[in-house]
Design an enzyme around this catalytic site. Structure first.
Site, PDB file in Angstrom:
ATOM      1  N   LYS A 126      -2.341  -6.696   0.891  1.00 32.95           N
ATOM      2  CA  LYS A 126      -2.253  -5.245   0.716  1.00 32.95           C
ATOM      3  C   LYS A 126      -3.613  -4.639   1.040  1.00 32.95           C
ATOM      4  O   LYS A 126      -4.589  -4.891   0.347  1.00 32.95           O
ATOM      5  CB  LYS A 126      -1.849  -4.894  -0.716  1.00 32.95           C
ATOM      6  N   THR A 160       9.950  -1.584   6.403  1.00 32.26           N
ATOM      7  CA  THR A 160       8.883  -2.210   5.645  1.00 32.26           C
ATOM      8  C   THR A 160       8.464  -3.504   6.310  1.00 32.26           C
ATOM      9  O   THR A 160       9.301  -4.238   6.859  1.00 32.26           O
ATOM     10  CB  THR A 160       9.324  -2.471   4.191  1.00 32.26           C
TER      11      THR A 160
END
Length: 561
Positions: free
Chosen positions: A450, A193
Site C-alpha cells: 500500500k 481494483t
C-alpha cells in the site's frame, strides 16, 4: 431449511425497493437550501442539485444511454461526480468510476472489460484518453468536463468527436425526469481494483447494497456517534478520490442528510486548507499520506482545526501521525474495509469508559483498525477455515458477512468463488479481534504493498524485474515510508557474469521507460534495488518475505538513505 411463515402478499400493495433515487429524495425534505460547493468556483443548493441530477438524466438519455448501459467518468472530486452518483444510477444505468491513477494500458483494459458506452471526462485527463481512444471497443459518445466554464467559457475547446461540454449540455436539457422503479438488485456501480497479479478486477454493487451501506453508516456515525456526524452542524469534504469505493460511501450519506458538502477538485494543500477554513469543514476522510501532507503544512499550525474530524483508511494510521494530528486538536479515527466491501467494516468507536482516557491511551485505540460496524459480522479463521478465538491475541484471516458486500468480480467466476469460498468473503488480511470487538490488522496474507493509498502487487514488480537483462531472480517487499505509508524495495540476484554489465540504475531506467510509454504505473518503480548473492527462502523453496522484512529491512533502508 427453517420452516417459516411468510407474510401474505397483496396484489395492490406497493413494496418500496431500496434504490439510490430514494436516498436522493430525502435531500429535499428538510433542509433543501443547504449548499454543495466546488472549490472556489461553484455553489448550489440541494434544490439546484436535484434539478441538475434530472438534467443529467435527460442528457444521458438523449445520448442513447439506457438501463444496463455503462457510463465512465474521469474527474476530480466534484459536484459533477456527485451528480453522476445519483443521475447515472437512478436511470438504471451503471456508473464506472475510472481510477485515473492506473496506467493508460490498465485504464484501457477496464473500459473495454466494463463495456463502457459513454465517457464523461475532465479535460485534465484528455491526454490519457487520446492515447487509448483508438483501442476502445464499446465507447461511442464523449462529453467534455471543463472548469473553465466557471471562469472563461470562451476558453473551452470541445475536441473533435465530442458531443459537447457537461455544463452546456445540462443547460439545454429539461429539468423534468421521473426516475423509474426497478429491482433493487439492479447493478448500480463498478470500478476496478488491483492488488494481485493479472489485470485489474471489476468490483460491482447493486442499489440494495449501496442503500444498505448508507444505512449502516447512518446507524454508526449518526446513531451511535462513532464519528459524530450531525446534519445541522457538520460540513463534509471528502479527501478520498471518488473513484475509490464511492469515496467510502459518505457522499450518499451526506446527500441523504442534506449536509453542507464541499468538493475540492484536484488535491492541492493550499486549496484544501482554504476550503477547510472558509467553509467550516468538520468531517473528512483520507489516506495517511494526505493527512500527513496537511498536518506538515506550516499553515496548519497557525489555524484552529479543533472542529475537524478525519477518518483514516487505505493504510494503517500510525501512532506518530495520530499524535501529530491530535496535537493540532484534529480528531482522528481509523477505518477498515476493502474495495469489495463497499467499503466500511470497522471504524473507531470509543465507548463511555474509553472517552475519558488520556490522549496517550486513546492513541493506542484510535490507531487500531476500529470496532466492528453495525450489521457487519467479522470472524477470524485459520488456513483450514476453522474459527479462531476473538481474544485479542490469536491471529487469523478476516472473513466477513454484511448486507453490502460485492457478489464477486465481473466476468471472473473463479476469482469470485475464491473470494467467497466457504460462504464467507475472504479479505486476505490477518488480524486479531478483542472480546469487545476491536479489530487490529497484523499483516496481509498476500504481499500487496500500500503506497500513497494505492495497492500494488509485489509479484507484478518481480515479474517485470525478472525480464530485465542479466536478472536471475527478484524479490520485492513493501517497507515503511514516512510519506507514502509503504514503498516497494527489490532484491535482485544477477546471472553469472552479469555484474560487470548490469547496474541498478539501468534496471530502474527500464521500468521508468515503461511508465513513460503508459505500460506501467509509476508507483510500481521500487525506491531501491539491491544486488544480493542470494534471496532468503523458506524450507519449501518459496521466497521468505517475512525474513526479508524482519532481518534485511535495516540493510535495505540504510542503502536507501
Amino acid at each position: 431449511m427453517i420452516n417459516t411463515k411468510l407474510i401474505p402478499r397483496t396484489a395492490q400493495a406497493y413494496e418500496t425497493p431500496m434504490l439510490i433515487k430514494h436516498l436522493l429524495a430525502q435531500s429535499l425534505k428538510y433542509e433543501p437550501q443547504r449548499e454543495i460547493i466546488y472549490r472556489d468556483l461553484f455553489r448550489m443548493t440541494y434544490v439546484d442539485f436535484n434539478r441538475r441530477v434530472r438534467q443529467l438524466a435527460n442528457v444521458l438519455t438523449n445520448l442513447g444511454v439506457g438501463p444496463g448501459d455503462t457510463v465512465a467518468v474521469f474527474d476530480w472530486d466534484s459536484h459533477r461526480y456527485l451528480e453522476c452518483f445519483f443521475g447515472v444510477t437512478s436511470l438504471g444505468a451503471i456508473l464506472h468510476t475510472i481510477n485515473v491513477r492506473l496506467s493508460p494500458a490498465q485504464i484501457l483494459y477496464t473500459m473495454n472489460h466494463a463495456e463502457d458506452k459513454i465517457v464523461l471526462i475532465h479535460e485534465d485527463f484528455l491526454p490519457i484518453l487520446n492515447g487509448i481512444k483508438s483501442q476502445l471497443t464499446t465507447v461511442n459518445r464523449f462529453v467534455l468536463i471543463s472548469d473553465k466554464v466557471y471562469t472563461d467559457s470562451s476558453a473551452v475547446t470541445i475536441p473533435d468527436g465530442f458531443d459537447g461540454e457537461y455544463e452546456g449540455l445540462l443547460a439545454e436539457a429539461s429539468d423534468q425526469y421521473d426516475f423509474p422503479d426497478f429491482d433493487e438488485n439492479t447493478w448500480a456501480t463498478t470500478f476496478y481494483t488491483t492488488g494481485t497479479t493479472g489485470h485489474p478486477k471489476g468490483v460491482y454493487f447493486s442499489h440494495r447494497q449501496l442503500f444498505m451501506h448508507t444505512m449502516g453508516l447512518l446507524s454508526y456515525v449518526v446513531g451511535y456517534e462513532a464519528v459524530p456526524f450531525r446534519s445541522a452542524t457538520d460540513v463534509y469534504m471528502p479527501i478520498t478520490p471518488m473513484f475509490h469505493v464511492h469515496a467510502w460511501g459518505f457522499p450518499f450519506l451526506a446527500t441523504m442528510m442534506s449536509v453542507k458538502q464541499v468538493y475540492p477538485g484536484r488535491y492541492e494543500p493550499e486549496m484544501l486548507l482554504r476550503l477547510l477554513l472558509k467553509e467550516g469543514v468538520t468531517l473528512s476522510h483520507c489516506v495517511p499520506t494526505i493527512l500527513n501532507m496537511l498536518v506538515s503544512s506550516p499553515v496548519a499550525k497557525q489555524v484552529d482545526l479543533s472542529r475537524w474530524k478525519v477518518i483514516i483508511g487505505g493504510s494503517a494510521l500510525t501512532k506518530g501521525l495520530a499524535r501529530a494530528a491530535l496535537d493540532l486538536n484534529i480528531s482522528v479515527y481509523a477505518g477498515y474495509g476493502m474495495s469489495e466491501t463497499a467499503p466500511v467494516l470497522t471504524i473507531t468507536y470509543l465507548n463511555d469508559q474509553e472517552k475519558p482516557l488520556p490522549i496517550n491511551e486513546q492513541v493506542d485505540l484510535r490507531t487500531r483498525a476500529g470496532r466492528i460496524a453495525p450489521f457487519v459480522e467479522l470472524r477470524l479463521v485459520d488456513d483450514d477455515g476453522n474459527p479462531v478465538p476473538h481474544d485479542g491475541q490469536s491471529l487469523g484471516e478476516v472473513v466477513v458477512h454484511a448486507p453490502w458486500l460485492t457478489q464477486g468480480y465481473y466476468k471472473e467466476p473463479d476469482r469470485s468463488a475464491e473470494l467467497w469460498r466457504d460462504g464467507w468473503m475472504h479479505t486476505g488480511d490477518v488480524a486479531t479481534i478483542t472480546p469487545d470487538n476491536w479489530l487490529q490488522i497484523a499483516d496481509r496474507t498476500k504481499d500487496v504493498i500500500k503506497t500513497g493509498g494505492e495497492w500494488i502487487s509485489s509479484l507484478e514488480i518481480e515479474d517485470l524485474l525478472s525480464q530485465a537483462a542479466g536478472v536471475a531472480e527478484a524479490a520485492v517487499v513493501g517497507l515503511p515510508d514516512d510519506k507514502w505509508g509503504e514503498r516497494p524495495h527489490a532484491l535482485i540476484v544477477l546471472k553469472p557474469g552479469a555484474a560487470e554489465n548490469v547496474t541498478t540504475d539501468q534496471i530502474k531506467a527500464g521500468l521508468l521507460d515503461k511508465v513513460q510509454r503508459g505500460e506501467l504505473n509509476k508507483w510500481y518503480v521500487p525506491d531501491r534495488i539491491v544486488f544480493v548473492p542470494e534471496i532468503p527462502k523458506t524450507s519449501v523453496g518459496k521466497i521468505d518475505k517475512k525474513k526479508i522484512r524482519s532481518e534485511m529491512k535495516d540493510m535495505i533502508l540504510g542503502l536507501s538513505a
